[in-house]
Design an enzyme around this catalytic site. Sequence first.
Site, PDB file in Angstrom:
ATOM      1  N   LYS A  67       0.856  -1.179  -0.091  1.00 10.94           N
ATOM      2  CA  LYS A  67      -0.136   0.136   0.054  1.00 10.94           C
ATOM      3  C   LYS A  67       0.957   1.252  -0.202  1.00 10.94           C
ATOM      4  CE  LYS A  67      -2.122   1.564   3.634  1.00 10.94           C
ATOM      5  NZ  LYS A  67      -3.210   1.651   4.624  1.00 10.94           N
ATOM      6  N   ARG A 110     -10.051  -1.738   7.707  1.00  4.12           N
ATOM      7  CA  ARG A 110      -9.325  -2.616   8.100  1.00  4.12           C
ATOM      8  C   ARG A 110      -8.805  -2.263   9.506  1.00  4.12           C
ATOM      9  NH1 ARG A 110      -4.304  -0.335   9.256  1.00  4.12           N
ATOM     10  NH2 ARG A 110      -2.913  -0.206   7.393  1.00  4.12           N
ATOM     11  N   GLY A 220      -3.819   4.813  16.629  1.00  4.98           N
ATOM     12  CA  GLY A 220      -3.260   5.903  15.932  1.00  4.98           C
ATOM     13  C   GLY A 220      -1.786   6.117  15.677  1.00  4.98           C
ATOM     14  N   ASP A 222       1.452   4.989  14.426  1.00  2.00           N
ATOM     15  CA  ASP A 222       1.909   4.114  13.458  1.00  2.00           C
ATOM     16  C   ASP A 222       3.266   4.989  12.622  1.00  2.00           C
ATOM     17  OD1 ASP A 222       0.870   6.429  11.975  1.00  2.00           O
ATOM     18  OD2 ASP A 222      -0.596   5.216  10.754  1.00  2.00           O
ATOM     19  N   GLY A 292      -2.032  -1.295  17.710  1.00  5.52           N
ATOM     20  CA  GLY A 292      -2.505  -1.439  16.453  1.00  5.52           C
ATOM     21  C   GLY A 292      -1.541  -0.359  15.467  1.00  5.52           C
TER      22      GLY A 292
END
Length: 321
Positions: A67, A110, A220, A222, A292
Amino acid sequence: MWIVPEKEIAGLMTPEAAFDAVQAVFAAMASGKASNFPVVREAIGHEDALYGFKGGFDRSARNLGLKAGGYWPNNQRRELINHQSTVFLFDADTGRVQAAVGGNLLTALRTAAASAVSIKYLARPDAKVLGIVGAGHQSTYQLRAALDQRPFEKVLAWNRTPERLKRLEAAAQEKGLPFKSVTLEQLCQQADVVVTITSSFSPMIAEGLIRPGTHLACMGTDTRGKQEVAPEIVAASTVFTDEVAQSTTIGEAQHAFGMGLLDAAAIVPIGDVINKEHPGRRSAEEITLFDGTGIGIQDLAVASAAVDLAVARGRAVEVEM
């Protein structure tokens, strides 16, 4: 190759399909059948944008690709969402490009699915109050996905600009749930599950605010330097993640890890819980935290599903390469 435009995604992918795809990816990673490639994500020095690539290979699903995209914080003045991305899929046998897929809605689906998986496996079964920190584009997807995992009775939310919480209020009302805009202190005092979905570079939730038994889904962070909660909270939690290497370098755990408050060996891949290699939550008092970070093979999984649906329904465009 197939092209699936962004405008087609909403009619193809459902939150349920995204949940199934992401859950399968976590399980494949934990069993060694899928690998994530190192993330490239940098400030480009223009429009305050962050741009990069996430990719990987899932041998079980034969999904190979990447991506490309990032975060453009000034896009609202152009009436565009801040997150912009495209997913590229390749044939694992030949390396030929197979598809280019609009990635904006897929990213939101996702990401919400990942936090929903963490709630399914880690939140207390009796969780009743959901707290959402942040009111950006992805917040409503997070809210709706979370509400499918527990019989929540109330939604609390906080944002630096409270007027932006109206979209979350509307989403809660769709489910017939009471909604309240509160302070961060009030949210942490009452919420059984707290989902953070911001672009913050400083901790919003301070040490001591999180109650025993809370499940935190930090979605949030990343990028190097980003941070949503105090490192002391991370250190006091049992930490689960999508990928340990990303958790300690670009995820919420990067700060606690860098300060020596958290050992990488103590961070548990969420796939280990799905595959029953780890028990997950071990007590009603335990604080669980899902870091995440966002992994490329999640994007590949939902994009591959979207391509299959688009081709079957005549919604994809075929071009020669």
